[in-house]
Design a protein around this motif. Structure first.
Motif, PDB file in Angstrom:
ATOM      1  N   TYR A 207       0.849  -1.193   0.000  1.00 13.00           N
ATOM      2  CA  TYR A 207       0.000   0.000   0.000  1.00 13.00           C
ATOM      3  C   TYR A 207       0.883   1.241   0.000  1.00 13.00           C
ATOM      4  CZ  TYR A 207      -3.574  -3.232   1.816  1.00 13.00           C
ATOM      5  OH  TYR A 207      -4.445  -4.271   1.992  1.00 13.00           O
TER       6      TYR A 207
ATOM      7  N   CYS B 263      -2.672   3.079   2.468  1.00 16.70           N
ATOM      8  CA  CYS B 263      -2.862   2.741   3.883  1.00 16.70           C
ATOM      9  C   CYS B 263      -2.590   3.933   4.780  1.00 16.70           C
ATOM     10  CB  CYS B 263      -1.999   1.553   4.303  1.00 16.70           C
ATOM     11  SG  CYS B 263      -0.241   1.892   4.378  1.00 16.70           S
ATOM     12  N   SER B 264      -3.263   3.945   5.934  1.00 18.78           N
ATOM     13  CA  SER B 264      -2.896   4.835   7.031  1.00 18.78           C
ATOM     14  C   SER B 264      -2.204   3.946   8.054  1.00 18.78           C
ATOM     15  CB  SER B 264      -4.148   5.484   7.620  1.00 18.78           C
ATOM     16  OG  SER B 264      -4.938   4.500   8.261  1.00 18.78           O
TER      17      SER B 264
ATOM     18  N   ASP C  73      -3.536   2.549  10.477  1.00 19.26           N
ATOM     19  CA  ASP C  73      -4.421   1.487  10.963  1.00 19.26           C
ATOM     20  C   ASP C  73      -5.592   1.169  10.037  1.00 19.26           C
ATOM     21  OD1 ASP C  73      -5.866   3.759  11.288  1.00 19.26           O
ATOM     22  OD2 ASP C  73      -6.163   3.575  13.441  1.00 19.26           O
ATOM     23  N   ASP C  74      -5.476   1.560   8.757  1.00 23.20           N
ATOM     24  CA  ASP C  74      -6.577   1.234   7.850  1.00 23.20           C
ATOM     25  C   ASP C  74      -6.018   1.072   6.432  1.00 23.20           C
ATOM     26  OD1 ASP C  74      -9.186   0.767   6.902  1.00 23.20           O
ATOM     27  OD2 ASP C  74     -10.029   2.321   8.191  1.00 23.20           O
ATOM     28  N   VAL C  75      -6.807   0.413   5.589  1.00 25.21           N
ATOM     29  CA  VAL C  75      -6.341   0.118   4.223  1.00 25.21           C
ATOM     30  C   VAL C  75      -7.468   0.286   3.199  1.00 25.21           C
ATOM     31  CG1 VAL C  75      -4.595  -1.570   4.976  1.00 25.21           C
ATOM     32  CG2 VAL C  75      -6.907  -2.355   4.482  1.00 25.21           C
TER      33      VAL C  75
ATOM     34  N   LYS D 108     -16.147   3.548   2.997  1.00 19.57           N
ATOM     35  CA  LYS D 108     -14.973   4.347   3.375  1.00 19.57           C
ATOM     36  C   LYS D 108     -15.375   5.804   3.600  1.00 19.57           C
ATOM     37  CE  LYS D 108     -12.139   0.936   1.984  1.00 19.57           C
ATOM     38  NZ  LYS D 108     -11.204   0.185   2.833  1.00 19.57           N
TER      39      LYS D 108
ATOM     40  N   LYS E  22     -11.390   6.148   7.150  1.00 19.23           N
ATOM     41  CA  LYS E  22     -11.869   5.064   8.005  1.00 19.23           C
ATOM     42  C   LYS E  22     -12.770   4.135   7.202  1.00 19.23           C
ATOM     43  CE  LYS E  22     -12.041   7.397  12.476  1.00 19.23           C
ATOM     44  NZ  LYS E  22     -12.934   7.911  13.515  1.00 19.23           N
ATOM     45  N   THR E  23     -12.604   2.838   7.447  1.00 16.32           N
ATOM     46  CA  THR E  23     -13.451   1.835   6.800  1.00 16.32           C
ATOM     47  C   THR E  23     -14.497   1.320   7.793  1.00 16.32           C
ATOM     48  OG1 THR E  23     -11.538   1.135   5.519  1.00 16.32           O
ATOM     49  CG2 THR E  23     -13.421  -0.364   5.557  1.00 16.32           C
TER      50      THR E  23
END
Lengths: 335, 335
Positions: A110, A144-145, A147-149, A179, A192-193
């Motif tokens: 990512y 990606c961040s 903590d998220d993808v 998202k 955020k997902t």
């Protein structure tokens, strides 16, 4: 990033390109005019990446993984060319979404945030044309961040950006895994997902509530009368209790209205996803997704006092193709 | 209610009774000493009400529905009698739980709140002994509020009440569908059901998270190190987003620790159920459930600053049998 990855590679400035969406459970291929972004012709198929991965793991022959995936893709390219009203040779293929995941053609890392929409720093890998697969193939990574993808939605965002040219807002991409993407100064700074769509699917088919909910086929693909109640209840009550309430009402009433339970459950889950939306907030919300999901989300946001921007794209355009067109331009610019 | 239902019926003041728990997917039968509540002998089986209902709907013979269910029950009574260390004839059977539901022996309407624990106004129906089934059978209904239902837990409550004799508190009955029952002045005045356990089961087995969670078989049946993190996150963040976080962490880390994901998911869902628990509240919480679930819930409530009362019952007793003993006494008193 793009420049480094593609250094010394052949770059196309081409009147057409092939836009490929290869998702977990679907395949779409489109021939797109590079200047306008119009889709000339398109095909789709249920052979998603998951199915091809299954075939590949079962395959005992001599083709490499890339060759194996490309052999399927080639059949589809030929099929598409045969339906095309314009004669094309073998244009480059831009491939985003699950094709670059661990079950895809080749896994790409990512790209990290921040993600500039005018100068997208995605990881891109070119697989050069061969006799067997005569199109150059560009594989595009996700984002990606910490903590998220995401994989695929970044391309939709680029498509939306090329249409709307909005410098800041909350982009809400409704889907199985919805998202919420925060854009400031033409740059994605966080996202955020939410597992809303998948949870709706498994609760309505696998849980005790499956006996109580059914989509009302007579009504249009729009939220019904109990949807709003679900959105409102989600703001006030505990989700895990409200869910059982659907079953309890069913047992306490003589008759069950499975259609309104379906609406209520949709409202409850979408309302839970949107719980942190403040009515007074000024950030514009740009809503995207299937036309059906857009209607549900717009209705829920209306209950919460938030207005949305719903981008219109021309009938002959497609959001992922528009995003891939931005990526192709970026590739050309950097080389 | 009890008196009216049983008017002119034979009532037993009997040294033993048969305590039957016939749940959706399990069957338990116990021979209980009426004076002490001790279980003399017990058998269990996976033939739940759902399975018997399936057999009954497929059955084309001449037995009535009640006879059909009783013929299964009779086999089990004989099996139990054959294992009993004391000689018994055919004691009365007290049957609570799903046996009185729409898929049970006979559907009984839920009794409405308020529900006095010292003078339980459950709907009870006696099916008198016959040659074929020589035990009198007492079917016990569940309870309902205006928007919630229980079948079986009311009997557990009576069992807890007979042990603890607590006049007020929040009774938390942990299970697949966990119940929060508010008792004031020895009376149930309200309750709420939470779909926590079922949601945990379907999310961990049917959703995209199924690849990321697995119970750590090496650890004891107690919450592991990420359980607390899950409980805490549930107080702060949006559940639908936190769920996807489990998947995202899996994709962003090189290795996946399925055991700690399992703990985290447990904490997240139990923490969501308990979100409205105020640390400063003085209402005692009386916790009941399997010993495993009691450990998980006690750990979560500890994170939230709430202490719990965990009733101890003697090894030879069983909570549902104790509740049925109260019901039997009530039947005898009223007749």
């Amino acid at each position: 990033m793009v420049a480094a990855a593609l250094k010394n590679k052949t770059i196309h400035t081409t009147p057409f390109f092939l836009s490929c969406d290869w998702g977990t459970s679907s395949f779409r291929l489109r021939l797109v005019a590079s200047d306008t972004g119009s889709v000339i012709t398109a095909i789709k198929d249920k052979t998603g990446i998951k199915e091809i991965y299954k075939r590949w793991t079962a395959y005992g022959g001599e083709l490499s993984r890339i060759d194996f995936y490309q052999s399927f893709l080639m059949q589809k390219v030929e099929e598409l060319k045969s339906t095309s009203p314009v004669a094309v040779d073998y244009p480059p293929v831009i491939l985003s979404g699950m094709a670059s995941s661990s079950i895809g053609i080749k896994e790409l890392a990512y790209a990290p945030l921040p993600f500039e929409l005018d100068d997208p720093n995605l990881n891109i890998e070119m697989v050069a044309a061969t006799d067997r697969f005569p199109c150059d193939l560009y594989l595009v990574s996700g984002l990606c961040s910490s903590d998220d993808v995401m994989r695929g939605e970044e391309t939709e965002l680029l498509g939306l950006h090329s249409t709307l040219n909005i410098s800041e807002g909350l982009f809400l991409l409704a889907g199985t895994h919805s998202k919420h993407v925060v854009v400031e100064d033409r740059t994605v700074i966080s996202f955020k997902t939410y597992m809303t769509g998948e949870l709706f699917d498994i609760i309505s088919s696998q849980s005790i509530l499956s006996a109580s909910v059914a989509e009302d086929m007579d009504s249009a693909a729009a939220p019904g009368r109990d949807f709003k109640k679900g959105v409102e209840e989600a703001q006030q009550k505990n989700l895990l209790h409200s869910l059982f309430g659907i079953r309890a009402r069913d047992l306490l009433r003589d008759t069950s209205d499975k259609g309104s339970n379906y609406d209520f459950l949709s409202g409850l889950l979408i309302g839970t996803e949107l719980k942190e939306m403040k009515p007074a907030a000024r950030t514009p919300i740009i809503l995207w997704g299937s036309s059906r999901l857009q209607q549900y989300y717009a209705a829920a946001l209306d209950v919460l006092g938030r207005k949305v921007i719903r981008p219109e794209i021309k009938e002959e355009e497609e959001i992922t193709s528009l995003g891939q067109r931005s990526i192709l331009r970026q590739i050309n610019t950097n080389n």
